[in-house]
Design a protein around this motif. Structure first.
Motif, mmCIF file in Angstrom:
data_model
loop_
_atom_site.group_PDB
_atom_site.id
_atom_site.type_symbol
_atom_site.label_atom_id
_atom_site.label_comp_id
_atom_site.label_asym_id
_atom_site.label_seq_id
_atom_site.Cartn_x
_atom_site.Cartn_y
_atom_site.Cartn_z
ATOM 1 N N UNK A 47 37.952 6.916 35.563
ATOM 2 C CA UNK A 47 37.773 7.115 34.083
ATOM 3 C C UNK A 47 39.079 6.585 33.326
ATOM 4 N N UNK A 48 38.969 6.087 32.134
ATOM 5 C CA UNK A 48 39.754 5.618 31.025
ATOM 6 C C UNK A 48 39.773 6.380 30.106
ATOM 7 N N UNK A 49 40.516 7.114 29.559
ATOM 8 C CA UNK A 49 40.236 7.687 28.044
ATOM 9 C C UNK A 49 41.326 7.159 27.041
ATOM 10 N N UNK A 50 40.974 7.242 25.817
ATOM 11 C CA UNK A 50 41.647 6.775 24.875
ATOM 12 C C UNK A 50 41.498 7.594 23.477
ATOM 13 N N UNK A 51 42.367 8.061 22.768
ATOM 14 C CA UNK A 51 42.401 8.544 21.428
ATOM 15 C C UNK A 51 42.521 7.490 20.406
ATOM 16 N N UNK A 52 41.614 7.206 19.481
ATOM 17 C CA UNK A 52 41.806 6.432 18.308
ATOM 18 C C UNK A 52 41.411 6.927 16.988
ATOM 19 N N UNK A 53 41.327 6.259 16.138
ATOM 20 C CA UNK A 53 41.198 6.417 14.739
ATOM 21 C C UNK A 53 40.040 5.517 14.217
ATOM 22 N N UNK A 54 38.995 5.175 14.778
ATOM 23 C CA UNK A 54 38.144 4.497 14.275
ATOM 24 C C UNK A 54 37.060 5.321 13.071
ATOM 25 N N UNK A 55 36.891 4.437 12.182
ATOM 26 C CA UNK A 55 35.941 5.078 11.027
ATOM 27 C C UNK A 55 36.630 6.337 10.358
ATOM 28 N N UNK A 56 38.018 6.273 10.274
ATOM 29 C CA UNK A 56 38.521 7.446 9.786
ATOM 30 C C UNK A 56 38.395 8.619 10.042
#
Length: 863
Positions: free
Chosen positions: A440-449
């Motif tokens: 599994x690959x996990x990532x924290x992002x800030x899509x769509x504010x």
């Protein structure tokens, strides 16, 4: 078209990462604390103890407690104490938490956080330099996740009244809304067959984990458990009537600890367990546990409330090692070994009126053994991304013998089988293995504010199966249609009439591949889970499908959330006995009634819609209300050979399930906590418009097969065995600071259904039903435990009678006031000695009697 979509989906996953894993279930929490605090103490030696506590929000349970050690330099007495800045909490189960900073009994800071990925979660607690009356709350409480679930901490699991540690897991499931008990520990969740999936520290266990099929999970190794029953994320597949996500204890729980327990109870029940763990510099942690139990009532009796050849014993071994290879990489190794042996319930000594021969006690037994090895490697790639890799191997072996014989291979064996077996000689040997890998690959992002947690996964598994099965009729009434339950298709296998044993032996290797992508988005007032899953199964046939999953929770106010979801669920057919049930020998066994119905059972496909609301009434009471609807193709049900526990899967062409659940949770009120739940579930198969059999695939065999094949003509939908209109559960805990504690448990079941008809298939009214049951030899004791009225004239629909059962446990924790690390608990199950049946099968099977009043005393020691 399906092949093209599947190919495109795989390409998407490859672009995101080399591959991904499903069903990761715990993460890491890093807590940063202000480096100084000010107390009112005169000297550093008088400072109160400081702790960081992790509290699960839905249950308000303490999950973890970390001691904050002061750094007293040169005997500083200024009142200022420097403390370590960063604390790491490992193996945190996915969920919503409140992080508290405690100074003695005072909470001086707290903050809310959701842990839902392998990426370490960071939280900073600003600790005031002076303890204030009002605690400043940092962050917004994100208490609602779209998934519908029930959380249990180790303390809550320990408090559940049950007979021994091995049956704690059953008590845990039965205290969750939507769970309905069947015979011998089988459970139905939300109107589905017993297709629950355990996930142990991220390792999926897709085999049927019930008493009759395999050993139970030892509750003493559980740190926490979450039962997810609705709005499932895309990571879950294969067996998904419910997900039991178990996070086990580890050596990180304390530098060095050990605990042991022993109990004695009714039916000569003995239970003992031992566990030890610890860590070195918080870098290497080890944990090991052993438990065993023995009882005269392992399975449910079928003739009366007293045990009749229902003895059994279990041995459970578990080991776990955690290694922090670096600040950005850790490795977990775990293994388990379980053994069980138990008698198959029978009638004891009987007299066969036809052959006028007295039978000794029937001795059909099942021997189970299983083991599992697993490894999980977690690597933090960047501050916002991580990779988790899992590999595992599982092995389950089951052997069923009659009088010590696995099969009949001589005339002497045939005579022994007829002499010693009441109705059937049964022998079987089954081996289920699985070797798999997941990433599994996990990532924290800030899509769509918004705050996003993206998880992308890929998993594959190979599962070789071996099945040997044989049976023979030893009672001529079972092959004579003139007698109740008689079936002339069994004449070729009737040893009393010169027949020969039925034999089927097959092996085959199946393969699975699954992939998913999902995103967890947190807006100011909205939490959204959106994902898609791809599954491909290959055993008897090749099957594949795409499953979109969408769930949302919207905050109307700080105390009120509304939730909704749509799930496409593809659930693979159970592998137990599937080679035998799909064999050419089985086709001959069932005969012409099988007609053109295929034997190969397929995966179940369903569309599930759910709506719910969560309301915080006040600081002590939370309320959850959920309703759901399922439209199902190839609905999985089962048929059984007599009372053997040998169960074969069957597909109904179509089905639908409608249900709802109300759960009220009480916490932190005058030393009381607990919950009350009400559930309803209407589970039905649908009759085809063309008048054909409702069965799509599988054996048309036994009482269940007959009833599913030819349902009552006056209804468009017929009950499945999972149908129960009303269920209620109660759990009320009391824990006094002095060490006195008590738990009251209660359960109401309106009763599981069965069919009762005359020789023409016409349903009987109440008076006729009693007369028919008397003719078949049932006693008033059994008849009085049935509900024999029907909603429609001529309908064969009946049910076991409604019943309520109450359990009580009470004890004393000597560590609270006497500084002795021990506690003693006394438990009474079924306090009112209520008579009830788990299940009634009027023709081919047998009754399954509920537990009478039962006592147990347990002693636990923790060092």
């Amino acid at each position: 078209m399906k092949k093209r979509y599947g190919f495109l989906l795989v390409i998407v996953f490859v672009l995101f990462s080399s591959s991904s894993y499903a069903q990761h279930s715990s993460g890491t929490l890093v807590v940063e604390v202000d480096p100084e605090i000010q107390t009112n103490s005169v000297s550093a030696t008088e400072h109160p103890k400081h702790f960081i506590r992790l509290i699960e929000l839905s249950s308000h349970s303490l999950v973890e407690e970390v001691r904050v050690e002061p750094d007293n330099v040169n005997g500083n007495t200024s009142g200022t104490t420097k403390i370590t800045k960063t604390f790491t909490i490992h193996d945190v189960p996915f969920g919503s938490y409140e992080v508290r900073y405690m100074s003695g009994t005072e909470m001086i800071a707290k903050k809310y956080i959701i842990v839902n990925s392998a990426v370490p979660s960071f939280i900073q607690l600003v600790v005031p330099r002076k303890i204030a009356e009002d605690v400043t709350v940092e962050g917004v409480p994100a208490t609602e996740l779209p998934t519908v679930s029930s959380y249990y901490s180790n303390a809550e699991i320990t408090s559940l009244p049950s007979m021994g540690s091995t049956k704690k897991i059953e008590a845990l499931i039965l205290n969750s809304p939507g769970a309905v008990p069947d015979e011998d520990g089988r459970m139905h969740m939300r109107g589905e067959d017993a297709q629950m999936q355990y996930v142990i520290d991220g390792i999926p266990v897709t085999t049927n984990s019930t008493r009759i099929y395999s050993s139970l999970v030892n509750a003493n190794i559980i740190k926490s458990a979450t039962i997810q029953r609705g709005a499932l994320p895309a990571e879950y597949g294969i067996a998904t009537s419910a997900i039991v996500a178990v996070n086990t204890r580890s050596g990180f729980d304390a530098p060095l600890f050990a605990d042991a327990s022993a109990s004695i109870g009714s039916f000569r029940t003995l239970d003992r367990s031992f566990a030890i763990g610890g860590n070195v510099d918080n870098r290497v942690a080890l944990f090991g546990a052993y438990s065993s139990s023995e009882t005269d009532r392992y399975l449910d009796p079928i003739k009366s409330f007293d045990p009749n050849h229902t003895d059994g014993y279990t041995h459970n071994y578990f080991a776990k090692a955690d290694f922090l290879i670096s600040d950005k990489m850790d490795l977990v190794l775990l293994g388990s070994r379980n053994l069980a042996n138990f008698g198959i319930a029978n009638g004891g000594k009987v007299v066969n009126d036809i052959i006028q021969q007295s039978h000794p006690d029937q001795d059909q037994r099942q021997d189970l053994s299983d083991y599992m090895f697993g490894a999980r490697l977690n690597a933090t790639l960047t501050d916002n991304s991580a990779l988790s890799i899992v590999g595992y191997k599982r092995h389950v072996e089951a052997m069923n013998t009659s009088g010590g014989l696995l099969q009949i291979s001589s005339k002497a064996d045939s005579i022994k089988a007829v002499t010693e077996n009441e109705d059937f000689f049964i022998g079987s040997h089954r081996i289920d293995e699985a070797t798999g890998g997941q990433i599994e690959y996990s990532a924290l992002t800030k899509w769509f504010d918004a705050s996003n947690t993206i998880r992308v996964g890929l998993g594959a598994e190979s599962y070789p199966l071996q099945e040997f099965f044989t049976f023979a009729v030893t009672n001529p009434m079972k092959s004579d249609p003139a007698f109740a339950g008689g079936d002339d298709r069994l004449i070729p296998y009737d040893l009393t009439q010169g027949g020969h044993p039925f034999i089927s032996e097959h092996s085959k290797t199946g393969n699975r591949m699954s992939a998913y992508a999902q995103d967890h988005l947190v807006f100011e007032n909205l939490i959204l889970d959106a994902g898609v899953r791809f599954d491909m199964f290959k055993l008897l046939e090749s099957e594949s499908g795409i499953s979109p999953r969408v769930a949302a929770a919207y905050k109307l106010s700080n105390d009120l959330w509304i939730k909704g979801s749509y799930n496409r669920i593809i659930m693979q057919a159970p592998v137990e006995n599937i080679l035998v049930s799909s064999s050419s020998e089985a086709a001959v066994l069932v005969g012409t009634e099988q007609n053109n119905v295929p034997l190969n059972v397929k995966s179940e496909k369903s569309n599930v819609i759910e709506l719910g609301v969560s309301y915080k009434l006040n600081e002590n009471i939370d309320i959850d209300l959920n309703g759901y609807a399922k439209l199902i193709e190839d609905f999985i049900v089962k048929v059984e050979l007599g009372v053997s526990g040998v169960i074969f899967p069957v597909n109904l062409k179509q089905g639908r399930v409608l249900g709802g659940e109300l759960e009220v949770r009480l916490h932190d009120w005058n030393n009381f906590s607990g919950k009350l739940s009400l559930s309803t579930c209407d589970s039905r198969g649908l009759k085809p418009d063309d008048g054909s059999s409702p069965i799509a695939a599988g054996l048309i065999f036994g009482e269940e097969g007959e009833n599913y094949n030819m349902p009552f003509a006056g209804e468009d939908a017929f009950q499945t065995e999972h149908n129960q209109i009303l269920t209620a559960t109660l759990l009320l805990n009391y824990a006094h600071p002095s060490g006195l504690y008590a738990t009251l448990g209660g359960r109401f079941d309106s009763g599981l259904p069965f069919d009762l008809a005359d020789s023409t298939g016409t349903g009987l009214d109440e008076a006729q039903s009693k007369a028919e049951l008397k003719r078949r030899g049932y006693s008033d004791e059994v008849i009085n435990l049935l509900s024999l009225t029907s909603d429609m004239p001529g309908s064969p629909d009946k049910s076991s009678a409604p019943h309520a059962v109450f359990d009580l446990s009470a004890g004393y924790d000597f560590s609270k006031t006497m500084n002795i690390p021990a506690k003693i608990t006394a438990t009474v199950l079924n306090v009112l000695d209520t008579k009830y049946l788990y299940k009634f099968e009027s023709v081919f099977g047998g009754t399954h009697f509920g537990l009478p009043r039962t006592f147990q005393v347990a002693l636990q020691v923790h060092i």
